[in-house]
Write a protein that holds these residues in place. Structure first.
Motif, PDB file in Angstrom:
ATOM      1  N   THR A  18       8.324  -8.030  -9.864  1.00 17.40           N
ATOM      2  CA  THR A  18      10.280  -8.027 -10.789  1.00 17.40           C
ATOM      3  C   THR A  18      10.767  -9.414 -10.403  1.00 17.40           C
ATOM      4  O   THR A  18      10.063 -10.164  -9.293  1.00 17.40           O
ATOM      5  N   PRO A  19      11.847  -9.601 -11.452  1.00 16.10           N
ATOM      6  CA  PRO A  19      12.177 -11.176 -10.647  1.00 16.10           C
ATOM      7  C   PRO A  19      12.902 -10.939  -9.509  1.00 16.10           C
ATOM      8  O   PRO A  19      13.556  -9.677  -9.193  1.00 16.10           O
ATOM      9  N   GLY A  20      12.770 -11.333  -8.798  1.00 14.40           N
ATOM     10  CA  GLY A  20      13.068 -11.822  -7.292  1.00 14.40           C
ATOM     11  C   GLY A  20      12.568 -11.194  -6.039  1.00 14.40           C
ATOM     12  O   GLY A  20      12.829 -11.420  -5.275  1.00 14.40           O
ATOM     13  N   LYS A  21      10.939 -10.751  -6.991  1.00 17.78           N
ATOM     14  CA  LYS A  21      10.627  -9.667  -6.142  1.00 17.78           C
ATOM     15  C   LYS A  21       9.328 -10.508  -6.124  1.00 17.78           C
ATOM     16  O   LYS A  21       8.657 -10.848  -6.265  1.00 17.78           O
ATOM     17  N   GLU A  22       8.984 -10.250  -4.552  1.00 17.68           N
ATOM     18  CA  GLU A  22       6.930 -10.672  -4.487  1.00 17.68           C
ATOM     19  C   GLU A  22       6.863  -9.787  -5.326  1.00 17.68           C
ATOM     20  O   GLU A  22       6.977  -8.342  -5.922  1.00 17.68           O
ATOM     21  N   ARG A  23       5.016  -9.955  -4.939  1.00 13.43           N
ATOM     22  CA  ARG A  23       4.507  -8.531  -6.379  1.00 13.43           C
ATOM     23  C   ARG A  23       3.548  -8.182  -5.616  1.00 13.43           C
ATOM     24  O   ARG A  23       3.631  -8.305  -4.114  1.00 13.43           O
ATOM     25  N   ASP A  24       4.115  -7.111  -6.349  1.00 14.42           N
ATOM     26  CA  ASP A  24       3.190  -5.509  -5.431  1.00 14.42           C
ATOM     27  C   ASP A  24       2.104  -4.934  -6.233  1.00 14.42           C
ATOM     28  O   ASP A  24       1.682  -5.208  -6.925  1.00 14.42           O
ATOM     29  N   PHE A  25       1.014  -4.812  -4.508  1.00 13.01           N
ATOM     30  CA  PHE A  25      -0.070  -4.243  -5.287  1.00 13.01           C
ATOM     31  C   PHE A  25       0.341  -2.952  -5.756  1.00 13.01           C
ATOM     32  O   PHE A  25       1.238  -1.812  -5.656  1.00 13.01           O
ATOM     33  N   VAL A  26      -1.138  -2.531  -7.215  1.00 17.68           N
ATOM     34  CA  VAL A  26      -0.565  -1.279  -7.867  1.00 17.68           C
ATOM     35  C   VAL A  26      -1.899  -0.231  -8.036  1.00 17.68           C
ATOM     36  O   VAL A  26      -2.051   0.903  -7.440  1.00 17.68           O
ATOM     37  N   ALA A  27      -2.896  -1.375  -7.947  1.00 16.25           N
ATOM     38  CA  ALA A  27      -4.110  -0.007  -7.489  1.00 16.25           C
ATOM     39  C   ALA A  27      -5.237  -1.216  -7.635  1.00 16.25           C
ATOM     40  O   ALA A  27      -5.604  -2.436  -8.246  1.00 16.25           O
ATOM     41  N   ARG A  28      -6.813  -0.644  -7.516  1.00 11.38           N
ATOM     42  CA  ARG A  28      -7.756  -1.720  -6.740  1.00 11.38           C
ATOM     43  C   ARG A  28      -9.141  -0.963  -7.596  1.00 11.38           C
ATOM     44  O   ARG A  28      -8.445   0.639  -6.782  1.00 11.38           O
ATOM     45  N   ILE A  29      -9.812  -1.285  -7.760  1.00  9.85           N
ATOM     46  CA  ILE A  29     -11.226  -0.825  -8.403  1.00  9.85           C
ATOM     47  C   ILE A  29     -12.267  -1.691  -7.371  1.00  9.85           C
ATOM     48  O   ILE A  29     -11.543  -2.802  -8.010  1.00  9.85           O
ATOM     49  N   SER A  30     -13.024  -0.908  -6.745  1.00  7.75           N
ATOM     50  CA  SER A  30     -14.079  -1.615  -6.446  1.00  7.75           C
ATOM     51  C   SER A  30     -15.714  -1.782  -7.369  1.00  7.75           C
ATOM     52  O   SER A  30     -15.683  -1.185  -7.781  1.00  7.75           O
ATOM     53  N   ARG A  31     -15.945  -3.114  -6.279  1.00  6.63           N
ATOM     54  CA  ARG A  31     -17.099  -4.096  -7.543  1.00  6.63           C
ATOM     55  C   ARG A  31     -18.400  -2.585  -7.638  1.00  6.63           C
ATOM     56  O   ARG A  31     -17.998  -1.526  -6.004  1.00  6.63           O
ATOM     57  N   SER A  32     -19.450  -2.588  -7.674  1.00  6.29           N
ATOM     58  CA  SER A  32     -20.762  -1.229  -7.532  1.00  6.29           C
ATOM     59  C   SER A  32     -20.178   0.057  -7.659  1.00  6.29           C
ATOM     60  O   SER A  32     -20.567   0.625  -8.819  1.00  6.29           O
ATOM     61  N   SER A  33     -19.328   0.122  -6.520  1.00  5.84           N
ATOM     62  CA  SER A  33     -18.731   2.207  -6.458  1.00  5.84           C
ATOM     63  C   SER A  33     -17.913   2.935  -7.192  1.00  5.84           C
ATOM     64  O   SER A  33     -17.907   3.619  -8.150  1.00  5.84           O
ATOM     65  N   GLY A  34     -17.481   1.251  -7.804  1.00  2.18           N
ATOM     66  CA  GLY A  34     -16.040   1.742  -8.930  1.00  2.18           C
ATOM     67  C   GLY A  34     -14.871   2.426  -7.662  1.00  2.18           C
ATOM     68  O   GLY A  34     -14.371   3.784  -8.625  1.00  2.18           O
ATOM     69  N   THR A  35     -14.885   3.104  -6.600  1.00  6.39           N
ATOM     70  CA  THR A  35     -13.809   3.489  -6.403  1.00  6.39           C
ATOM     71  C   THR A  35     -13.023   2.817  -6.511  1.00  6.39           C
ATOM     72  O   THR A  35     -11.974   1.561  -6.359  1.00  6.39           O
ATOM     73  N   ALA A  36     -11.770   3.867  -6.311  1.00  6.27           N
ATOM     74  CA  ALA A  36     -10.039   3.269  -6.623  1.00  6.27           C
ATOM     75  C   ALA A  36      -9.225   3.513  -5.689  1.00  6.27           C
ATOM     76  O   ALA A  36      -9.590   4.365  -4.771  1.00  6.27           O
ATOM     77  N   TYR A  37      -7.802   3.249  -5.402  1.00  6.58           N
ATOM     78  CA  TYR A  37      -7.506   2.756  -4.493  1.00  6.58           C
ATOM     79  C   TYR A  37      -5.650   2.645  -5.269  1.00  6.58           C
ATOM     80  O   TYR A  37      -5.686   2.089  -5.746  1.00  6.58           O
ATOM     81  N   TYR A  38      -5.043   3.466  -4.976  1.00  8.52           N
ATOM     82  CA  TYR A  38      -3.865   3.286  -5.627  1.00  8.52           C
ATOM     83  C   TYR A  38      -2.762   3.273  -4.509  1.00  8.52           C
ATOM     84  O   TYR A  38      -2.543   3.366  -3.642  1.00  8.52           O
ATOM     85  N   ALA A  39      -1.792   2.686  -5.536  1.00 13.90           N
ATOM     86  CA  ALA A  39      -0.088   2.193  -4.092  1.00 13.90           C
ATOM     87  C   ALA A  39       0.368   4.085  -4.583  1.00 13.90           C
ATOM     88  O   ALA A  39       0.162   4.353  -5.415  1.00 13.90           O
ATOM     89  N   ASP A  40       0.809   4.177  -3.743  1.00 10.99           N
ATOM     90  CA  ASP A  40       1.907   5.279  -3.636  1.00 10.99           C
ATOM     91  C   ASP A  40       2.836   5.628  -4.981  1.00 10.99           C
ATOM     92  O   ASP A  40       2.590   6.861  -4.837  1.00 10.99           O
TER      93      ASP A  40
END
Length: 116
Positions: free
Chosen positions: A40-62
């Motif tokens: 958002t304007p004036g703020k840092e870029r925040d992590f939302v979600a990740r998906i790994s290669r191969s296994s496709g394991t997902a991880y999310y921000a709270d």
């Protein structure tokens, strides 16, 4: 080199859904860990979600856990972010990110606006 193009942003009402897509160029897409960030304007870029290669394991921000789902289609070199139960605080520019061996690539971003 990887080029990323996001799409699917737009306007949604609170409680609604949107699905973001990130199309990647290159033949080694399945070697990359893929992430979504938002800013958002004036703020840092925040992590939302990740998906790994191969296994496709997902991880999310709270803040999005249980509402957002990241997935990938390696055959079509695309990563998705399904966003349900949207809240006004989800309003941001959403960026796709690809990472491998400490090399990082970003898309141009897509605007998501959630009205109350």
């Amino acid at each position: 080199q990887v080029q990323l193009v996001e799409s699917g942003g737009g306007l949604a009402q609170a409680g609604g859904s949107l699905r973001l897509s990130c199309a990647a160029s290159g033949r080694t897409f399945n070697d990359y860990t893929m992430r979504w960030f938002r800013q958002t304007p004036g703020k840092e870029r925040d992590f939302v979600a990740r998906i790994s290669r191969s296994s496709g394991t997902a991880y999310y921000a709270d803040s999005v856990k249980g509402r957002f789902t990241i997935s990938r289609d390696d055959a079509n070199t695309t990563v998705y972010l399904q966003m349900n139960s949207l809240k006004p605080e989800d309003t941001a520019v959403y960026y796709c990110n690809a990472e491998r061996d400490f090399q990082t690539y970003w898309g141009q971003g897509t605007q998501v606006t959630v009205s109350s």
